[in-house]
Design a protein around this motif. Structure first.
Motif: not given
Length: 346
Positions: A136-144, A250-257, A314-316, A321-323
């Motif tokens: 959640p909230g973290i991206a990584g490289p696409a494999p292609d 159907g959104l989500a909230l980020a874990d504060p911790d 706020r936005y998503a 994930v609502l930020a």
């Protein structure tokens, strides 16, 4: 050097971002605040060809067909970007792959002569490298990622183009991501690297870059204090209206911790480097209008109820994930190393 504390627009601000929408998400308040009284130039490195398209019952855009169609999505996101920049008051925009530059050691072009070419000087377009959500909230490289992906462009090729913009626009400050790219997107990380190298080239009289050398004394990196991020996440979770929004759509909230992305840095580190702050409230309507313009990328952007004065909105993104949008935007000041101050940026 710019004093630490509230932003004081003076001279030209150059912002460097990877895709359309990043300018509004990462530096919307900074751009709107600066553009109200001083020049702003935005350089966008790609057109976001590989971005996900939000088209859901709770955020219907009718544009799901664009996902996977690189040229069509790029064209649409260019229009979204133009609308966002109008909302922010930014009038000078360049795509990095269309910044024309020439190498001419015998006759240097005077500042202001850099012109974005229609064909990009015969170069291929710099394209979105793609990404995947790794948590959640973290991206990584696409494999292609393909051969024209921005991450595959030789560093000095891209940096020389940006250095030409620096020499032409002569900014007092250059703003971009920190080394982790905000949340790990490979194009954000590359944009940081390109910016760092471009500032070195722009100040170097021996560099094969058009224009008179120009030294920018520092760059500003978009960051957020760790404690502020955790408190803002907690405030969203405590907001009854936000909880209803999350349940209804159907959104989500980020874990504060939970784990935080690279954009979050310890307060002590930020204060040591010299923190620049931007009061978001005076330009909040502009920032929200800019986020709304990027409808394929941003959903449910709106004000919070004001129960917590440190969180204004706020936005998503496509991950649902609502930020929080903090009341104070922060940037870390980083001196530009290895440059000879051949010109004053103030």
């Amino acid at each position: 050097m710019v004093p630490a504390g509230p932003v004081r627009p003076d001279g030209t601000l150059l912002a460097v971002h990877a895709h359309p929408d990043d300018e509004s998400l990462a530096t919307g308040a900074l751009l709107a605040t600066w553009a109200a009284t001083a020049p702003v130039t935005l350089v966008t490195c790609t057109r976001g060809e590989r971005g996900e398209v939000i088209d859901t019952p709770s955020h219907p855009t009718g544009l799901a067909r664009l996902e996977g169609d690189g040229p069509a999505l790029a064209a649409h996101r260019e229009r979204e970007l133009a609308a966002a920049l109008e909302a922010l008051g930014v009038r000078d925009h360049l795509f990095l792959d269309r910044c024309g530059y020439e190498i001419d050691r015998s006759e240097r072009v005077q500042s202001g002569d850099l012109i974005p070419t229609a064909d990009g000087g015969g170069q291929e377009r710099y394209e979105d490298s793609g990404m995947v959500w790794v948590r959640p909230g973290i991206a990584g490289p696409a494999p292609d990622s393909g051969p024209t992906a921005f991450v595959r462009v030789p560093l000095d090729d891209a940096a020389a183009r940006l250095a030409g913009v620096v020499r032409a626009r002569r900014p007092a400050v250059v703003a971009t991501y920190e080394a982790g790219g905000g949340y790990g997107h490979p194009d954000h990380v590359r944009a940081h690297q390109v910016t760092v190298r471009a500032l070195e080239l722009a100040a170097d009289p021996a560099a094969a870059v058009v224009g008179t050398p120009w030294a920018v004394p520092e760059r500003w990196e978009v960051v957020e204090p760790v404690a502020a991020v955790r408190a803002a996440r907690r405030a969203l979770g405590d907001d009854a209206a936000v909880r209803r929004l999350v349940a209804a759509h159907g959104l989500a909230l980020a874990d504060p911790d939970g784990a935080l992305p690279p954009v979050a840095v310890p307060q002590q580190e930020l204060e040591r480097s010299g923190r620049v702050t931007v009061d978001v409230a005076p330009v909040l309507d502009q920032v929200l209008a800019a986020l709304a313009a990027h409808a394929t990328q941003v959903q449910h952007a709106g004000r919070t109820n004001g129960a917590d004065r440190h969180v204004l909105a706020r936005y998503a993104l496509s991950n649902g994930v609502l930020a929080p949008l903090l009341a104070t935007a922060s940037l870390r000041r980083v001196p530009v190393a290895g440059t000879t101050p051949v010109g004053s940026a103030r």
